[in-house]
Design an enzyme around this catalytic site. Structure first.
Site, PDB file in Angstrom:
ATOM      1  N   ARG A 233       1.003  -0.901  -0.186  1.00 33.85           N
ATOM      2  CA  ARG A 233       0.106  -0.275   0.272  1.00 33.85           C
ATOM      3  C   ARG A 233       0.983   1.015   0.245  1.00 33.85           C
ATOM      4  O   ARG A 233       1.991   1.458   0.228  1.00 33.85           O
ATOM      5  CB  ARG A 233      -0.766   0.266   0.897  1.00 33.85           C
ATOM      6  CG  ARG A 233      -1.930  -0.605   0.866  1.00 33.85           C
ATOM      7  CD  ARG A 233      -3.060  -0.267   0.007  1.00 33.85           C
ATOM      8  NE  ARG A 233      -4.965  -0.807   0.019  1.00 33.85           N
ATOM      9  CZ  ARG A 233      -4.625  -1.993  -0.766  1.00 33.85           C
ATOM     10  NH1 ARG A 233      -3.331  -2.393  -1.797  1.00 33.85           N
ATOM     11  NH2 ARG A 233      -5.329  -2.752  -0.753  1.00 33.85           N
ATOM     12  N   GLU A 262      -3.820   7.939  -4.680  1.00 33.07           N
ATOM     13  CA  GLU A 262      -3.892   7.149  -5.620  1.00 33.07           C
ATOM     14  C   GLU A 262      -5.558   7.530  -6.504  1.00 33.07           C
ATOM     15  O   GLU A 262      -6.348   8.098  -5.485  1.00 33.07           O
ATOM     16  CB  GLU A 262      -3.787   5.586  -5.870  1.00 33.07           C
ATOM     17  CG  GLU A 262      -2.754   4.817  -6.037  1.00 33.07           C
ATOM     18  CD  GLU A 262      -2.921   3.891  -5.311  1.00 33.07           C
ATOM     19  OE1 GLU A 262      -3.971   2.295  -5.539  1.00 33.07           O
ATOM     20  OE2 GLU A 262      -1.772   2.484  -4.555  1.00 33.07           O
ATOM     21  N   HIS A 280      -1.158   0.356  -9.672  1.00 36.71           N
ATOM     22  CA  HIS A 280      -1.230  -0.924  -8.906  1.00 36.71           C
ATOM     23  C   HIS A 280      -2.312  -1.628  -9.424  1.00 36.71           C
ATOM     24  O   HIS A 280      -3.733  -1.728  -9.679  1.00 36.71           O
ATOM     25  CB  HIS A 280      -3.112   0.606  -8.510  1.00 36.71           C
ATOM     26  CG  HIS A 280      -3.758  -0.269  -7.192  1.00 36.71           C
ATOM     27  ND1 HIS A 280      -3.631   0.165  -5.977  1.00 36.71           N
ATOM     28  CD2 HIS A 280      -3.386  -2.417  -6.744  1.00 36.71           C
ATOM     29  CE1 HIS A 280      -4.301  -0.495  -4.741  1.00 36.71           C
ATOM     30  NE2 HIS A 280      -3.731  -2.443  -5.628  1.00 36.71           N
TER      31      HIS A 280
HETATM   32  P1  NAP Z   1      -1.801 -10.979   4.559  1.00 31.90           P
HETATM   33  O1  NAP Z   1      -1.690 -12.569   4.044  1.00 31.90           O
HETATM   34  O2  NAP Z   1      -2.469 -11.231   5.825  1.00 31.90           O
HETATM   35  O3  NAP Z   1      -0.152 -10.651   4.821  1.00 31.90           O
HETATM   36  C1  NAP Z   1       0.341  -9.304   5.810  1.00 31.90           C
HETATM   37  C2  NAP Z   1       2.125  -9.871   6.399  1.00 31.90           C
HETATM   38  O4  NAP Z   1       1.780  -8.573   6.867  1.00 31.90           O
HETATM   39  C3  NAP Z   1       1.297 -11.616   7.605  1.00 31.90           C
HETATM   40  O5  NAP Z   1       2.571 -11.931   7.215  1.00 31.90           O
HETATM   41  C4  NAP Z   1       1.573  -9.857   8.922  1.00 31.90           C
HETATM   42  O6  NAP Z   1       2.185 -10.685   9.784  1.00 31.90           O
HETATM   43  C5  NAP Z   1       2.330  -9.078   8.224  1.00 31.90           C
HETATM   44  N1  NAP Z   1       2.483  -7.306   9.337  1.00 31.90           N
HETATM   45  C6  NAP Z   1       0.726  -7.445   8.751  1.00 31.90           C
HETATM   46  N2  NAP Z   1       1.243  -5.496   9.971  1.00 31.90           N
HETATM   47  C7  NAP Z   1       2.084  -5.737  10.455  1.00 31.90           C
HETATM   48  C8  NAP Z   1       3.023  -4.808  10.621  1.00 31.90           C
HETATM   49  N3  NAP Z   1       2.453  -3.766  11.097  1.00 31.90           N
HETATM   50  N4  NAP Z   1       4.485  -4.656  10.762  1.00 31.90           N
HETATM   51  C9  NAP Z   1       5.242  -6.377  10.065  1.00 31.90           C
HETATM   52  N5  NAP Z   1       3.922  -6.585   9.377  1.00 31.90           N
HETATM   53  C10 NAP Z   1       2.797  -6.762   9.523  1.00 31.90           C
HETATM   54  O7  NAP Z   1      -1.925 -10.523   3.151  1.00 31.90           O
HETATM   55  P2  NAP Z   1      -1.733 -11.057   1.899  1.00 31.90           P
HETATM   56  O8  NAP Z   1      -3.139 -11.582   0.826  1.00 31.90           O
HETATM   57  O9  NAP Z   1      -0.268 -11.377   2.057  1.00 31.90           O
HETATM   58  O10 NAP Z   1      -1.811  -9.251   1.127  1.00 31.90           O
HETATM   59  C11 NAP Z   1      -1.094  -8.276   1.808  1.00 31.90           C
HETATM   60  C12 NAP Z   1      -1.153  -6.906   1.650  1.00 31.90           C
HETATM   61  O11 NAP Z   1      -0.902  -6.642   0.071  1.00 31.90           O
HETATM   62  C13 NAP Z   1      -2.583  -6.778   1.295  1.00 31.90           C
HETATM   63  O12 NAP Z   1      -3.261  -6.076   2.541  1.00 31.90           O
HETATM   64  C14 NAP Z   1      -2.545  -4.938   0.060  1.00 31.90           C
HETATM   65  O13 NAP Z   1      -2.415  -4.248   0.882  1.00 31.90           O
HETATM   66  C15 NAP Z   1      -1.880  -5.689  -0.634  1.00 31.90           C
HETATM   67  N6  NAP Z   1      -2.202  -6.096  -2.462  1.00 31.90           N
HETATM   68  C16 NAP Z   1      -1.822  -4.632  -2.774  1.00 31.90           C
HETATM   69  C17 NAP Z   1      -2.377  -5.693  -4.025  1.00 31.90           C
HETATM   70  C18 NAP Z   1      -1.789  -4.561  -5.573  1.00 31.90           C
HETATM   71  O14 NAP Z   1      -2.260  -4.832  -6.337  1.00 31.90           O
HETATM   72  N7  NAP Z   1      -0.381  -3.706  -5.377  1.00 31.90           N
HETATM   73  C19 NAP Z   1      -2.567  -6.688  -3.789  1.00 31.90           C
HETATM   74  C20 NAP Z   1      -3.537  -7.446  -3.313  1.00 31.90           C
HETATM   75  C21 NAP Z   1      -3.041  -6.825  -2.010  1.00 31.90           C
HETATM   76  P3  NAP Z   1       2.263 -10.248  11.507  1.00 31.90           P
HETATM   77  O15 NAP Z   1       0.725 -10.271  11.433  1.00 31.90           O
HETATM   78  O16 NAP Z   1       2.876 -11.463  12.522  1.00 31.90           O
HETATM   79  O17 NAP Z   1       2.947  -9.274  11.500  1.00 31.90           O
HETATM   80  C1  8YV Z   2      -6.935  -4.989  -6.665  1.00 28.26           C
HETATM   81  C2  8YV Z   2      -5.688  -4.733  -3.827  1.00 28.26           C
HETATM   82  O1  8YV Z   2      -6.491  -3.551  -7.386  1.00 28.26           O
HETATM   83  O2  8YV Z   2      -6.257  -6.517  -3.334  1.00 28.26           O
HETATM   84  C3  8YV Z   2      -6.474  -5.830  -3.304  1.00 28.26           C
HETATM   85  O3  8YV Z   2      -5.699  -5.131  -2.356  1.00 28.26           O
HETATM   86  O4  8YV Z   2      -4.819  -3.626  -3.938  1.00 28.26           O
HETATM   87  C4  8YV Z   2      -5.936  -4.977  -5.655  1.00 28.26           C
HETATM   88  O5  8YV Z   2      -6.205  -6.426  -5.585  1.00 28.26           O
HETATM   89  C5  8YV Z   2      -8.239  -3.752  -5.502  1.00 28.26           C
HETATM   90  O6  8YV Z   2      -8.554  -3.962  -4.846  1.00 28.26           O
HETATM   91  C6  8YV Z   2      -8.880  -3.237  -6.533  1.00 28.26           C
HETATM   92  O7  8YV Z   2      -9.678  -2.123  -6.182  1.00 28.26           O
END
Ligand code: NAP
Ligand code: 8YV
Length: 323
Positions: A233, A262, A280
């Site tokens: 993020r 964004e 994104h």
């Molecule tokens: P997830 O499985 O919940 O993983 C999040 C990780 O972050 C966990 O291992 C957690 O471990 C760690 N974390 C959370 N808060 C923390 C903190 N304050 N300090 C250190 N570590 C922390 O989630 P995911 O499915 O991998 O997705 C992660 C994130 O990717 C989403 O929330 C979203 O914001 C982003 N994302 C972006 C896109 C994109 O299009 N760019 C797409 C999908 C997702 P602990 O709880 O042990 O700290």
């Molecule tokens: C999407 C994301 O682009 O899953 C998330 O957290 O950031 C992305 O997969 C977004 O949520 C769609 O607006």
């Protein structure tokens, strides 16, 4: 499938296939993203579920007195007023797992592009410079012998780590607590991780605890050969500090898929030659977006037909269906 009498609000553009799945079961009302003013009072009172393609504010929630569930399109749900929803006993669901591998692929593409300047090299070719000026300059950076640090070793972080290992890179990570059964080196502070690696990949959720966590101190610790990749993020990175660090060789380069404000991206970032900027697109393939939309629809159908959500977020695990 039996028609359910709950009325569902779809906020924002939704995948056509998943929309027809919802329409087969529910009475569906569509509005532009977040624009609750498009509903009249009677319609607002009848809505019991929301499929949300953008943020859901406290005001949005308050405008829907019968609301039971918000099905968020995306695994990250930082744009939902979560504590307000919990206070009102509203179930929140997200779309984990179905996008994990796609986002990890994008992260690796962004890393390679940032280090080996692939977009710039293609622009060079398209501009005719290969013919007029000769070969594209050698990239200053290489992936070889790099040590990666993952900030957020969760579902996507682990999928990225596996890919990095296949590229021959060593992997370390920082979470609030170590992940059981994982052999990657754990650092209990982000600065400690940044000091130990030269490639920092951010994939934590946006939250109060991660806001501007990647700050001037962390960037300094990453060092002058350092590369920052942010696929998590925009709120996690202090963009003022990042522009400063990229401008003054505090770090070498950055690849960003997400931004503080964004879809606005500050001009100072666009002006930097050592930043690769993507709009994104982490999960943005047709197949993955369709799978995400299906999961949004499945959560709503399961909630109203069977009384359970498929993928509730941790904060709302305790919430049960109203009688
Ligand atoms: P997830 O499985 O919940 O993983 C999040 C990780 O972050 C966990 O291992 C957690 O471990 C760690 N974390 C959370 N808060 C923390 C903190 N304050 N300090 C250190 N570590 C922390 O989630 P995911 O499915 O991998 O997705 C992660 C994130 O990717 C989403 O929330 C979203 O914001 C982003 N994302 C972006 C896109 C994109 O299009 N760019 C797409 C999908 C997702 P602990 O709880 O042990 O700290
Ligand atoms: C999407 C994301 O682009 O899953 C998330 O957290 O950031 C992305 O997969 C977004 O949520 C769609 O607006």
């Amino acid at each position: 499938m039996k028609k359910n009498d709950a009325k569902i609000l779809v906020s924002g553009n939704f995948n056509e296939h998943a929309l027809s799945k919802l329409r087969n079961v529910f009475d569906v009302k569509e509005i532009s993203r977040g624009d609750i003013a498009q509903l009249d009072r009677e319609e607002a009172t009848s809505i019991r579920g929301v499929a949300s393609m953008g943020g859901v504010s406290a005001e949005f929630i308050d405008a829907l007195p019968q609301l039971e569930i918000i099905a968020n399109f995306g695994v990250g749900y930082d744009a939902v007023a979560i504590s307000h929803a919990v206070e009102k006993n509203i179930m929140i669901t997200n779309t984990p797992d179905v996008l994990t591998e796609e986002v990890a692929d994008t992260a690796l593409g962004l890393l390679l592009n940032t280090v080996r300047e692939l977009s710039k090299a293609e622009t060079y070719l398209r501009d005719g410079k290969w013919e007029s000026e000769g070969a594209y300059p050698l990239s200053k950076l290489t992936l070889r012998n790099r040590k990666a640090g993952i900030f957020g070793l969760g579902r996507i972080g682990l999928a990225i780590a596996k890919r990095l290992e296949a590229f021959g890179m060593t992997v370390a990570y920082h979470n609030r607590r170590p992940v059981e059964g994982v052999e990657f080196e754990y650092y209990d502070t982000l600065t400690g991780l940044a000091q130990a690696v030269d490639t920092l990949i951010v994939v934590v959720p946006g939250s109060a605890s991660t806001a501007k966590a990647v700050n001037a101190e962390v960037l300094k610790a990453l060092g002058s050969d350092g590369v920052l990749i942010n696929i998590g993020r925009g709120s996690v990175v202090d963009e003022d500090a990042l522009v400063e660090a990229l401008s003054n060789n505090v770090i070498a380069a950055a690849g960003l898929d997400v931004f503080e404000d964004e879809p606005k991206v500050r001009q100072a970032l666009k002006d930097l030659p050592n930043a690769v900027l993507l709009p994104h697109v982490g999960s943005a393939s047709m197949a993955t977006r369709r799978a995400m939309a299906e999961l949004v629809a499945d959560n709503l159908i399961s909630w109203f037909n069977d009384g359970t959500a498929v993928t509730p977020v941790s904060e709302t695990l305790h919430i049960t269906k109203r009688k």
